[in-house]
Design a protein around this motif. Sequence first.
Motif, PDB file in Angstrom:
ATOM      1  N   HIS A 168       0.696  -3.749  -3.755  1.00 34.75           N
ATOM      2  CA  HIS A 168       0.310  -5.033  -3.162  1.00 34.75           C
ATOM      3  C   HIS A 168       1.211  -6.158  -3.664  1.00 34.75           C
ATOM      4  O   HIS A 168       1.646  -7.019  -2.883  1.00 34.75           O
ATOM      5  CB  HIS A 168      -1.153  -5.356  -3.507  1.00 34.75           C
ATOM      6  CG  HIS A 168      -2.150  -4.576  -2.707  1.00 34.75           C
ATOM      7  ND1 HIS A 168      -2.625  -3.367  -3.110  1.00 34.75           N
ATOM      8  CD2 HIS A 168      -2.750  -4.841  -1.523  1.00 34.75           C
ATOM      9  CE1 HIS A 168      -3.487  -2.912  -2.221  1.00 34.75           C
ATOM     10  NE2 HIS A 168      -3.588  -3.776  -1.241  1.00 34.75           N
ATOM     11  N   ILE A 198      -7.886  -8.297   1.638  1.00 35.48           N
ATOM     12  CA  ILE A 198      -7.304  -7.658   0.451  1.00 35.48           C
ATOM     13  C   ILE A 198      -7.341  -8.630  -0.725  1.00 35.48           C
ATOM     14  O   ILE A 198      -7.071  -9.821  -0.562  1.00 35.48           O
ATOM     15  CB  ILE A 198      -5.831  -7.269   0.693  1.00 35.48           C
ATOM     16  CG1 ILE A 198      -5.689  -6.405   1.934  1.00 35.48           C
ATOM     17  CG2 ILE A 198      -5.249  -6.556  -0.515  1.00 35.48           C
ATOM     18  CD1 ILE A 198      -4.231  -6.245   2.368  1.00 35.48           C
ATOM     19  N   LEU A 231       0.376  -0.410   3.606  1.00 34.04           N
ATOM     20  CA  LEU A 231      -0.612  -1.268   2.959  1.00 34.04           C
ATOM     21  C   LEU A 231      -1.993  -1.062   3.588  1.00 34.04           C
ATOM     22  O   LEU A 231      -2.996  -0.964   2.880  1.00 34.04           O
ATOM     23  CB  LEU A 231      -0.183  -2.727   3.094  1.00 34.04           C
ATOM     24  CG  LEU A 231      -0.734  -3.713   2.066  1.00 34.04           C
ATOM     25  CD1 LEU A 231      -0.253  -3.370   0.678  1.00 34.04           C
ATOM     26  CD2 LEU A 231      -0.303  -5.131   2.429  1.00 34.04           C
ATOM     27  N   GLU A 274      -5.661   0.568   1.978  1.00 41.06           N
ATOM     28  CA  GLU A 274      -7.009   0.004   2.070  1.00 41.06           C
ATOM     29  C   GLU A 274      -7.989   1.025   2.647  1.00 41.06           C
ATOM     30  O   GLU A 274      -9.123   1.145   2.172  1.00 41.06           O
ATOM     31  CB  GLU A 274      -7.000  -1.259   2.930  1.00 41.06           C
ATOM     32  CG  GLU A 274      -6.273  -2.429   2.306  1.00 41.06           C
ATOM     33  CD  GLU A 274      -6.839  -2.785   0.941  1.00 41.06           C
ATOM     34  OE1 GLU A 274      -8.013  -3.207   0.872  1.00 41.06           O
ATOM     35  OE2 GLU A 274      -6.119  -2.625  -0.059  1.00 41.06           O
TER      36      GLU A 274
END
Length: 598
Positions: free
Chosen positions: A68, A193, A85, A89
């Motif tokens: 991240h 996030i 990314l 998640e």
Amino acid sequence: TKHSKYAIILNNLVFLYYRTGDFMKSFEYLSLALDITNKNIKQNFDFLTERGKSSFFRTISSRFDLFHSLFFTSFPEYLSESSTLYNIELLTKNLVVRSSLEVRNAINNNGDTDVINSLAKLSVIKKGLANIYSHPKDKYPNDVNLLEEQADSLDKQLLNQSQEYRHEHEQSQLDWKTVQQKLKQNEVAVEFISFPYLSKHGWTDSVMYSALVLRPGYDQPKYVYLFVEKQLSSILKNDKGVLDQAYINQLYQQRESSNPLYQLIWHPLDSLLQGVTTVYASPTGLLHKIALGAIPVTDSSTVSSKYTLQIVGTTADIINKKEDFIDKKSVQQALLFGGINYDIASSKPVDFISSSTNNIYAFVPADSSRGATGKWNYLSGAFTEATEIARQFNEQKITTHFYSDSTATETLFKNMPVNTSSVIHIATHGYFFPDIVRKKDDGLQLIDDKKQTAFRVSENPLLRSGLIFAGANPSWTNPDYVSTATDDGILTAYEISNMDLSNVKLVVLSACETGLGDIKGSEGVFGLQRSFKLAGVKNIIMSLWKVPDEKTRELMQRFYQFCFSGKSISEAFNSAQNVMRNKYPDSPYYWAGFTLLQ
């Protein structure tokens, strides 16, 4: 083990190239490290118990934080990495909960007598441990370690016996394209996030918030930076340091000037939400404490009036999502609790089949004000609320059981017959205590464990949150009190997490602050919402702050009215809140505190 060491070496290389600004090399090595990490998760989760999974994931979570940070620093040069990314998640959010539910589903579908017997033995041991954990540590029996070892052993045995679990776990691997394929043209998935930021010089004290937005037709998820956690935490605290009624009204007030919560959370996403009617949002970090749908967009609308907002644990839930309804076709029974006597519990078990709303146990004490001892007081509004809702279910010809006074016991709740599709509505007190600071090596001590009940000082957040049932006051007010009954009236989130509520379509926690808990990274909120999800509940309505009895009753009645008019649970909830918003536009405190987690 070799793979784990290799992943650590790769991570070190990632950081070295990150420091020198060679992002291409960093992403190259990080891709290899993440691939190994994903395989490690799968291999370890096949045989680790729930506690072992949580411990294992904590040891590797920094690898995802590194990704991240790398993406954040190199954005937008390496925009194509947003796909990876999003996949991170999908993999990490609610990972332990999802894995535990997969194991339970495999066991329930196995049909093997040995597996079923092992599960029954494990349930008995965990109930015993739950009872032990409700007392201070110095009162634990000598055999507590043995019981914990037996529980872990049975857990592992169940994993080995349940062959279907491995197959189902393999099938559950997914990516962002799978989610995208399930979205309709006017729908959007938003993965919020949060991550501790790693600069080129090392870890910082900053926690960054971003969002990944996914719509049909996107060639990859869109990445949007939002804010630093300090910006949000400063908004959530007034001069008193608490969220009281006046400050909540101020936070969610509709006004001509821009709302600070809207500016931080939703405004950066506006351009990506054009033409959208439904938003699936998966919160993270402090966003779990925010009524996301109640945030004003303009002086005459909120997020939930502009969009159909559905809060999910992870947008991976969209893949198998079905709209749930509360009607005679889809629900066989309703179980309601309210108007509870917190001083006395019935010593006789109640027969669910013979009890109904025609046999309501009312209890009205002379004084219902909060006492100096800090005990739980009778909620007359909760009795009225549960009674009226019970009548609504009866009018729909749905089998209804209502328990109040001294009959609404913890023991009864834990032995509910929920082998058919059910709704559970609980109008009572709820509690949550934040983690405490214990004695340090330098002698600092802010709290004495021995002078507090286990519910306040436990290191396990699922013991520091729960619901209050009949006869709870003696145990609650006196740490030295030992109940002669099996249960003490204090139903902890830990105990709920060990129940099987997989046939429960909806749980309504009509109590104060039932949505709170310890926030722990990608696993979300450790409290009642996590425990009911672990138990297999499909939908949970809970509260973020203390809501007045009258307004709670009004919201709940409207919610069920919309459900019985043919709306889905999510549609009915949004409609009920919008009606309350229009009726009390200057008092978001009355209606915005409740949230629906699907």
